[in-house]
Design a protein around this motif. Structure first.
Motif, mmCIF file in Angstrom:
data_model
loop_
_atom_site.group_PDB
_atom_site.id
_atom_site.type_symbol
_atom_site.label_atom_id
_atom_site.label_comp_id
_atom_site.label_asym_id
_atom_site.label_seq_id
_atom_site.Cartn_x
_atom_site.Cartn_y
_atom_site.Cartn_z
ATOM 1 N N LEU A 279 47.966 -7.527 -11.052
ATOM 2 C CA LEU A 279 47.083 -7.578 -12.307
ATOM 3 C C LEU A 279 47.963 -7.612 -13.657
ATOM 4 O O LEU A 279 47.827 -8.378 -14.704
ATOM 5 C CB LEU A 279 45.856 -6.621 -12.206
ATOM 6 C CG LEU A 279 44.545 -7.220 -11.718
ATOM 7 C CD1 LEU A 279 44.033 -8.394 -12.468
ATOM 8 C CD2 LEU A 279 44.722 -7.570 -10.229
ATOM 9 N N TYR A 280 49.022 -6.717 -13.410
ATOM 10 C CA TYR A 280 49.643 -6.607 -14.476
ATOM 11 C C TYR A 280 50.536 -7.853 -14.844
ATOM 12 O O TYR A 280 50.588 -8.145 -15.778
ATOM 13 C CB TYR A 280 50.944 -5.223 -14.225
ATOM 14 C CG TYR A 280 51.834 -5.291 -15.054
ATOM 15 C CD1 TYR A 280 51.631 -4.266 -16.392
ATOM 16 C CD2 TYR A 280 53.221 -5.368 -15.048
ATOM 17 C CE1 TYR A 280 52.544 -4.114 -17.230
ATOM 18 C CE2 TYR A 280 54.321 -5.334 -16.084
ATOM 19 C CZ TYR A 280 53.683 -4.431 -17.217
ATOM 20 O OH TYR A 280 54.857 -4.347 -18.005
ATOM 21 N N SER A 281 51.194 -8.433 -13.690
ATOM 22 C CA SER A 281 52.076 -9.492 -13.783
ATOM 23 C C SER A 281 51.043 -10.861 -14.579
ATOM 24 O O SER A 281 51.469 -11.589 -15.162
ATOM 25 C CB SER A 281 52.417 -10.027 -12.743
ATOM 26 O OG SER A 281 53.568 -9.167 -12.149
ATOM 27 N N ARG B 100 38.954 -11.123 -9.749
ATOM 28 C CA ARG B 100 38.692 -10.175 -8.806
ATOM 29 C C ARG B 100 39.756 -9.130 -8.850
ATOM 30 O O ARG B 100 40.986 -9.336 -9.335
ATOM 31 C CB ARG B 100 38.936 -10.818 -7.445
ATOM 32 C CG ARG B 100 38.368 -9.995 -6.294
ATOM 33 C CD ARG B 100 38.577 -10.446 -4.932
ATOM 34 N NE ARG B 100 38.496 -9.353 -3.934
ATOM 35 C CZ ARG B 100 38.855 -9.780 -2.554
ATOM 36 N NH1 ARG B 100 39.405 -10.709 -2.217
ATOM 37 N NH2 ARG B 100 38.295 -8.762 -1.624
ATOM 38 N N HIS B 101 39.409 -7.857 -8.543
ATOM 39 C CA HIS B 101 40.578 -6.727 -8.260
ATOM 40 C C HIS B 101 41.503 -7.216 -7.381
ATOM 41 O O HIS B 101 41.509 -8.028 -6.698
ATOM 42 C CB HIS B 101 39.846 -5.412 -7.989
ATOM 43 C CG HIS B 101 39.100 -5.651 -6.306
ATOM 44 N ND1 HIS B 101 39.855 -5.760 -5.276
ATOM 45 C CD2 HIS B 101 37.872 -5.756 -5.924
ATOM 46 C CE1 HIS B 101 39.042 -5.884 -4.175
ATOM 47 N NE2 HIS B 101 37.969 -5.930 -4.762
ATOM 48 N N GLY B 102 42.600 -6.467 -7.628
ATOM 49 C CA GLY B 102 43.754 -6.734 -6.784
ATOM 50 C C GLY B 102 43.707 -5.849 -5.484
ATOM 51 O O GLY B 102 42.647 -5.537 -4.822
ATOM 52 N N THR B 103 44.809 -6.388 -4.879
ATOM 53 C CA THR B 103 44.843 -5.971 -3.348
ATOM 54 C C THR B 103 44.560 -4.397 -3.202
ATOM 55 O O THR B 103 45.173 -3.544 -3.953
ATOM 56 C CB THR B 103 46.186 -6.000 -2.781
ATOM 57 O OG1 THR B 103 46.576 -7.372 -2.964
ATOM 58 C CG2 THR B 103 46.419 -5.522 -1.265
ATOM 59 N N ARG B 104 43.724 -3.990 -2.320
ATOM 60 C CA ARG B 104 42.905 -2.573 -2.226
ATOM 61 C C ARG B 104 43.324 -2.090 -0.598
ATOM 62 O O ARG B 104 43.496 -3.014 0.218
ATOM 63 C CB ARG B 104 41.571 -2.400 -2.448
ATOM 64 C CG ARG B 104 40.616 -3.398 -1.666
ATOM 65 C CD ARG B 104 39.326 -3.064 -1.832
ATOM 66 N NE ARG B 104 38.457 -3.940 -0.942
ATOM 67 C CZ ARG B 104 37.920 -3.779 0.252
ATOM 68 N NH1 ARG B 104 38.558 -2.902 0.869
ATOM 69 N NH2 ARG B 104 37.256 -4.689 0.626
ATOM 70 N N SER C 83 42.126 -2.343 -12.265
ATOM 71 C CA SER C 83 42.757 -3.918 -12.387
ATOM 72 C C SER C 83 42.470 -4.197 -13.759
ATOM 73 O O SER C 83 43.777 -4.595 -14.212
ATOM 74 C CB SER C 83 41.878 -4.886 -11.258
ATOM 75 O OG SER C 83 41.986 -4.485 -10.047
ATOM 76 N N ALA C 84 41.497 -3.901 -14.460
ATOM 77 C CA ALA C 84 41.538 -4.404 -15.865
ATOM 78 C C ALA C 84 42.568 -3.401 -16.767
ATOM 79 O O ALA C 84 43.053 -3.931 -17.431
ATOM 80 C CB ALA C 84 39.949 -3.786 -16.369
ATOM 81 N N VAL C 85 42.775 -2.127 -16.304
ATOM 82 C CA VAL C 85 43.798 -1.605 -17.172
ATOM 83 C C VAL C 85 45.153 -1.941 -16.697
ATOM 84 O O VAL C 85 45.891 -2.195 -17.435
ATOM 85 C CB VAL C 85 43.636 0.118 -16.325
ATOM 86 C CG1 VAL C 85 44.979 0.789 -17.041
ATOM 87 C CG2 VAL C 85 42.417 0.826 -16.718
ATOM 88 N N ALA C 86 45.484 -2.356 -15.377
ATOM 89 C CA ALA C 86 46.613 -2.950 -15.098
ATOM 90 C C ALA C 86 46.957 -4.276 -15.839
ATOM 91 O O ALA C 86 48.018 -4.374 -16.481
ATOM 92 C CB ALA C 86 46.814 -3.234 -13.534
#
Length: 457
Positions: free
Chosen positions: A133-135, A71-75, A170-173
């Motif tokens: 997402l990066y982590s 899922r995408h990160g916190t928004r 999120s995919a980029v991160a």
């Protein structure tokens, strides 16, 4: 085609069952762990400590392919919700008219304005979401280093996202974390990577709910029932807060204050304002009401909710089938896909968890095998397995890891399933029945209308 079908069926039956360990002991109540789908990933995982990075390796087996669904990160709040919070600010001013500043009145009410006032847009990934997402990307690379030792190529590491910006961001991160120090761009030595997306109108794998007419009809018909389900909870808490603070709250006030609590706690790490209005038992009831909405409209409340996700399940098995074929044919490493990485939404994650038969009580397995709806999880203080904060927090994820094992083991290939980076127990004979469904039949063929009783003869 017959061989592929047989292998898929075999894989479905060979999903490895590994139980996630439960933490012993009770912890102090923290509202940040009870925010339903607004829960941050860290609130779900921090208490698990280093166990997230445990290898949980299968003795003698080696991962050869990874399927990730995240899922995408916190928004930030959406534009509609920002408007609701602006209206709440005006409503608080009305509530305070003629009121005296007493010990009962929440001090922060005086002069309060929404932190998102003036925002013209909403729903975008915030910095905390990027970090999540990066982590995650870094941890995935470290945990499956053998899978990510190849030079990047989109045919080897496929990255897909929905066309919604927070999912693509999120995919980029994630990709920046996964491929950091592998390129030549900037001080982080990042490398460029590709992200593919599908039109919202035709994305049957990550946004199947947008293309399923039967589901849209079902959801529209059930939303009033969900509102009715929540009414007694909101009424009960409205009476409690009105008495406690001496203000004439309405049910809508309580619904908006609970939403504010979730946003403050998750996005701003503030728990002593809106969240401070509610005692722990009220928080747990409000969480249960939110979870019931997710259960009915996205989860086990109706088999249609997850049957429409079959194209995604098929794609997962197809990717594994291709990896097995490449392995059997002796293709050199780096010439075939080693990871398929997807980034989507709670509306994708929740149905997928149901397809895998997760978060069920043992007595419910048989009903799910027959694709029958389940009873609502019990109201607190009774315990329940179904908690949206566990199932689909921000950045919540599933990893399906295909392993190649020694020839002297019971099976040559195993699939290990990780939920939020933990190995998770899988019920047997759950996945296979779903693969018989056709998306068009499930979603676009209207159910037969029942004849009125007077016409049955």
């Amino acid at each position: 085609m017959k061989n592929m079908t047989a292998t898929i069926a075999q894989l479905a039956l060979l999903i490895l069952c590994i139980s996630a360990s439960e933490l012993a002991g009770e912890e102090a109540f923290d509202v940040r762990n009870h925010l339903s789908t607004v829960t941050r990933y860290g609130a779900v995982t921090e208490s698990a400590g280093n166990s997230l990075l445990a290898s949980n390796s299968l003795e003698g087996c080696k991962p050869i392919h990874l399927n990730l669904l995240a899922r995408h990160g916190t928004r930030s709040p959406t534009k509609k919700r920002i408007k609701e919070l602006n209206n709440l600010s005006a409503r608080i001013k009305v509530l305070l008219q003629g009121a005296c500043a007493t010990a009962k009145t929440p001090g922060w009410f005086w002069g309060w304005e929404s932190p998102w006032k003036g925002n013209l847009k909403g729903g975008e990934l915030i910095s905390k979401g990027e970090e999540e997402l990066y982590s995650l990307g870094i941890r995935v690379r470290e945990r499956f280093s053998d899978l990510f030792d190849e030079e990047y190529h989109s045919d080897v590491y496929s990255i897909r996202a929905t066309q919604v910006p927070r999912a693509a961001a999120s995919a980029v991160a994630f990709g920046m974390g996964l491929f950091s120090w592998r390129g030549s761009l900037g001080p982080g030595r990042n490398g460029a990577f590709a992200i593919s997306t599908e039109s919202r109108a035709s994305d049957l794998q990550l946004r199947f709910y947008d293309s399923c007419d039967n589901y849209k009809d079902f959801r529209k018909s059930q939303e009033p029932a969900v509102d009715e389900l929540k009414k007694p909870i909101l009424k009960e808490i409205t009476l409690g807060l009105s008495k406690r603070y001496g203000l004439n709250f309405t049910r809508q006030d309580i619904a908006s204050l609970w939403f504010l609590c979730k946003q403050e706690a998750s996005l701003l790490n503030v728990t002593d304002q809106a969240c401070g209005l509610f005692n722990p038992s009220e928080v747990v009831l409000l969480e249960w009401a939110d979870d019931m909405e997710v259960f009915i409209l996205k989860g086990y409340g109706k088999s249609l909710n997850y049957r429409m996700g079959t194209p995604l399940l098929e794609d997962v098995f197809q990717a594994m089938e291709l990896a097995i074929k490449a392995r059997e044919e002796g293709h050199p490493s780096g010439s075939y896909e080693k990871a398929r990485l997807r980034f989507a939404h709670a509306e994708t994650i929740v149905p997928f968890s149901c397809l895998l038969g997760l978060f069920l009580d043992k007595s419910e397995f048989e009903r799910i095998q027959k694709e029958l709806p389940l009873q609502l999880p019990p109201r607190p203080p009774q315990g329940r397995n179904w908690k949206a904060s566990r199932v689909a927090p921000f950045a919540g994820n599933y990893m399906m890891v295909l392993h190649s094992c020694p020839i002297d083991t019971s099976s040559k290939y195993y699939v290990q399933v990780l939920h939020n980076e933990h190995p998770i127990e899988m019920p047997e004979r759950i996945v296979q029945p779903h693969l018989k469904h056709n998306f068009n039949t499930v979603c676009n063929v209207k159910p037969r209308a029942e004849f009125p009783k007077s016409m049955k003869k």
